[in-house]
Design a protein around this motif. Structure first.
Motif, mmCIF file in Angstrom:
data_model
loop_
_atom_site.group_PDB
_atom_site.id
_atom_site.type_symbol
_atom_site.label_atom_id
_atom_site.label_comp_id
_atom_site.label_asym_id
_atom_site.label_seq_id
_atom_site.Cartn_x
_atom_site.Cartn_y
_atom_site.Cartn_z
ATOM 1 N N ARG A 162 -8.275 -9.633 -10.482
ATOM 2 C CA ARG A 162 -7.382 -9.656 -9.318
ATOM 3 C C ARG A 162 -7.357 -11.095 -8.817
ATOM 4 N N VAL A 164 -6.911 -13.277 -6.047
ATOM 5 C CA VAL A 164 -6.914 -13.059 -4.600
ATOM 6 C C VAL A 164 -7.623 -14.207 -3.893
ATOM 7 N N TYR A 207 -12.081 -6.034 5.002
ATOM 8 C CA TYR A 207 -11.878 -7.132 4.058
ATOM 9 C C TYR A 207 -10.378 -7.383 3.976
ATOM 10 N N GLN A 233 -3.099 -11.535 -2.401
ATOM 11 C CA GLN A 233 -3.072 -11.393 -3.856
ATOM 12 C C GLN A 233 -1.744 -11.867 -4.417
ATOM 13 N N HIS A 257 -8.159 -0.320 -12.757
ATOM 14 C CA HIS A 257 -9.557 -0.031 -12.434
ATOM 15 C C HIS A 257 -9.600 0.986 -11.294
ATOM 16 N N HIS A 262 -12.306 2.107 -7.953
ATOM 17 C CA HIS A 262 -13.542 1.723 -7.254
ATOM 18 C C HIS A 262 -13.785 2.617 -6.054
ATOM 19 N N ARG A 317 -2.156 -2.147 0.528
ATOM 20 C CA ARG A 317 -1.399 -3.397 0.329
ATOM 21 C C ARG A 317 -0.280 -3.440 1.349
ATOM 22 N N HIS A 370 -5.850 2.432 -10.298
ATOM 23 C CA HIS A 370 -4.668 1.638 -9.931
ATOM 24 C C HIS A 370 -4.575 0.376 -10.768
ATOM 25 N N HIS A 404 -1.567 -3.096 -11.222
ATOM 26 C CA HIS A 404 -0.410 -3.732 -10.597
ATOM 27 C C HIS A 404 0.463 -4.369 -11.677
ATOM 28 N N ASP A 414 -4.070 -7.557 0.849
ATOM 29 C CA ASP A 414 -4.961 -6.434 0.588
ATOM 30 C C ASP A 414 -5.847 -6.208 1.800
ATOM 31 N N LEU A 428 -9.163 -3.802 2.592
ATOM 32 C CA LEU A 428 -10.114 -2.850 2.011
ATOM 33 C C LEU A 428 -11.261 -2.585 2.987
HETATM 34 O O1 GTQ Z 1 -6.048 -4.964 -6.161
HETATM 35 O O2 GTQ Z 1 -7.567 -3.561 -6.780
HETATM 36 O O3 GTQ Z 1 -8.259 -7.880 -2.850
HETATM 37 O O4 GTQ Z 1 -10.048 -4.254 -6.478
HETATM 38 C C1 GTQ Z 1 -10.071 -6.806 -3.926
HETATM 39 C C2 GTQ Z 1 -10.516 -5.886 -4.844
HETATM 40 C C3 GTQ Z 1 -7.812 -6.267 -4.489
HETATM 41 C C4 GTQ Z 1 -7.224 -4.566 -6.182
HETATM 42 C C5 GTQ Z 1 -8.720 -6.989 -3.764
HETATM 43 C C6 GTQ Z 1 -9.609 -5.144 -5.590
HETATM 44 C C7 GTQ Z 1 -8.242 -5.344 -5.404
#
Ligand code: GTQ
Length: 345
Positions: free
Chosen positions: A72, A74, A94, A98, A109, A111, A117, A150, A152, A164, A166
């Protein structure tokens, strides 16, 4: 009420050494650090991130680091209270900007933390969540709840950037944060739920007897509809700030377990002067400009900028133009823990 409940230094040195050897520490010298009187004592400080300042850095990241290498790509918005390199904007939130370039894909991935977003610029970006392809247009809010695969992608011709948000800091704190990688997902050949079953607020697909509903029935909240509702509300309210919470269309509950999202419209010349809230928040400017005062910090903001407020901050936002913001906050978590609170100023 004592501020100072005795110090470590006033205890005999042999006793201190014996405590350390036994793996214990006295609470009372530390009591007010962990339980201050009356209100928390946040580490978080108000932050401001100018999009104009960050955009060239993102562009450079695009030149320096291919997405395959970054997973990613970012740039993380670091809380000034925690200093350079901090991987969080408030205690629980957080934020990162991105970048995806035309033709790129960011690998699939899954998590434990949840992500949202908010699209900042560019056309043609999309996120695939659990096989559903979610187009990303400016201002759209797209959910990728924890535990959902997910990836992108980008079918347009200009760079796409999104913010982003989180609940990653919570998961790091809980020692519960991890990701699993996998192949790009097969996309179902149909538009996302915001364009079909949940096209209209107040209408939901008929509940089949005995069949539950999906936990996250709608993962994309198109900005055009949000803005249309805010404008209608503003037309019928007298000088009030218009606010809309993003909710699950089946349950009416917050869209995610820990993070909440509120779209705001502050008309030109209006001021938002909310009570002190126990939640921390980030404000992302979709459109408009104005001046925000967060505690003793004054912030001149414009389109696509982001600023943050610690818990119990004194927030005052004055709009110079009609201003549209998305407020990201941790009220849903605090509601669940039973301590969300508002205090009059
Ligand atoms: O787009 O899945 O800013 O996994 C940090 C961890 C974005 C993402 C982030 C992530 C993603």
């Amino acid at each position: 009420m004592s501020e100072q409940l005795g110090t470590l230094e006033e205890l005999p040195e042999d006793y201190r050494a014996d405590m350390t050897a036994a793996g214990v520490a006295p609470l009372w010298p530390m009591m007010r650090n962990v339980l201050p009187h009356g209100a928390p004592n946040p580490v978080t400080r108000p932050g401001f991130w100018s999009y104009a300042a960050i955009r060239p850095l993102l562009q450079r990241a695009g030149e320096l680091t291919p997405v395959e290498k970054a997973e990613r790509r970012v740039l993380v918005l670091s809380d000034p209270g925690r200093g350079a390199g901090a991987m969080q904007a408030t205690a629980s939130i957080y934020l990162g900007l991105q970048l995806l370039l035309p033709g790129e894909t960011a690998p699939a991935h899954v998590h434990t933390p949840s992500a949202v977003r908010i699209v900042v610029e560019g056309k043609g970006g999309y996120t695939v969540v659990d096989g559903e392809k979610l187009p990303m247009e400016e201002g759209d809010l797209v959910l990728t709840p924890g535990g959902e695969w997910h990836d992108h992608g980008h079918e347009g011709s200009e760079p796409v950037v999104w913010l982003d948000a989180l609940d990653l800091p919570l998961f790091v704190y809980l020692e519960g944060s991890y990701a699993t990688e996998g192949p790009l997902q097969a996309q179902r050949n149909r538009p996302d739920a915001s364009q079909v079953e949940y096209l209209s607020s107040g209408l939901a697909p008929t509940r089949k007897h005995g069949a539950g509903t999906r936990r996250y029935p709608m993962m994309r909240y198109p900005w055009t509809r949000t803005e249309a509702v805010l404008n209608e509300m503003a037309a019928y309210t007298d000088g009030d700030v218009a606010e809309l919470d993003y909710v699950n269309p089946e349950t009416g509950a917050d869209v995610l377990p820990t993070m909440g999202f509120t779209a705001m419209r502050i008309g030109a010349g209006q001021v938002d002067n909310p009570p002190l809230r126990s939640s921390s928040a980030a404000f992302h400017v979709v459109k408009g400009r104005g001046t925000a005062r967060i505690n003793f910090q004054t912030i001149e903001f414009g389109p696509k900028d982001t600023f943050t407020a610690p818990v119990f901050a004194d927030i005052r936002i004055a709009a110079a133009d009609d201003t549209y913001l998305v407020r990201v906050h941790d009220r849903p978590l605090q509601d669940k823990l039973g301590y969300y609170e508002e205090r009059a100023k």
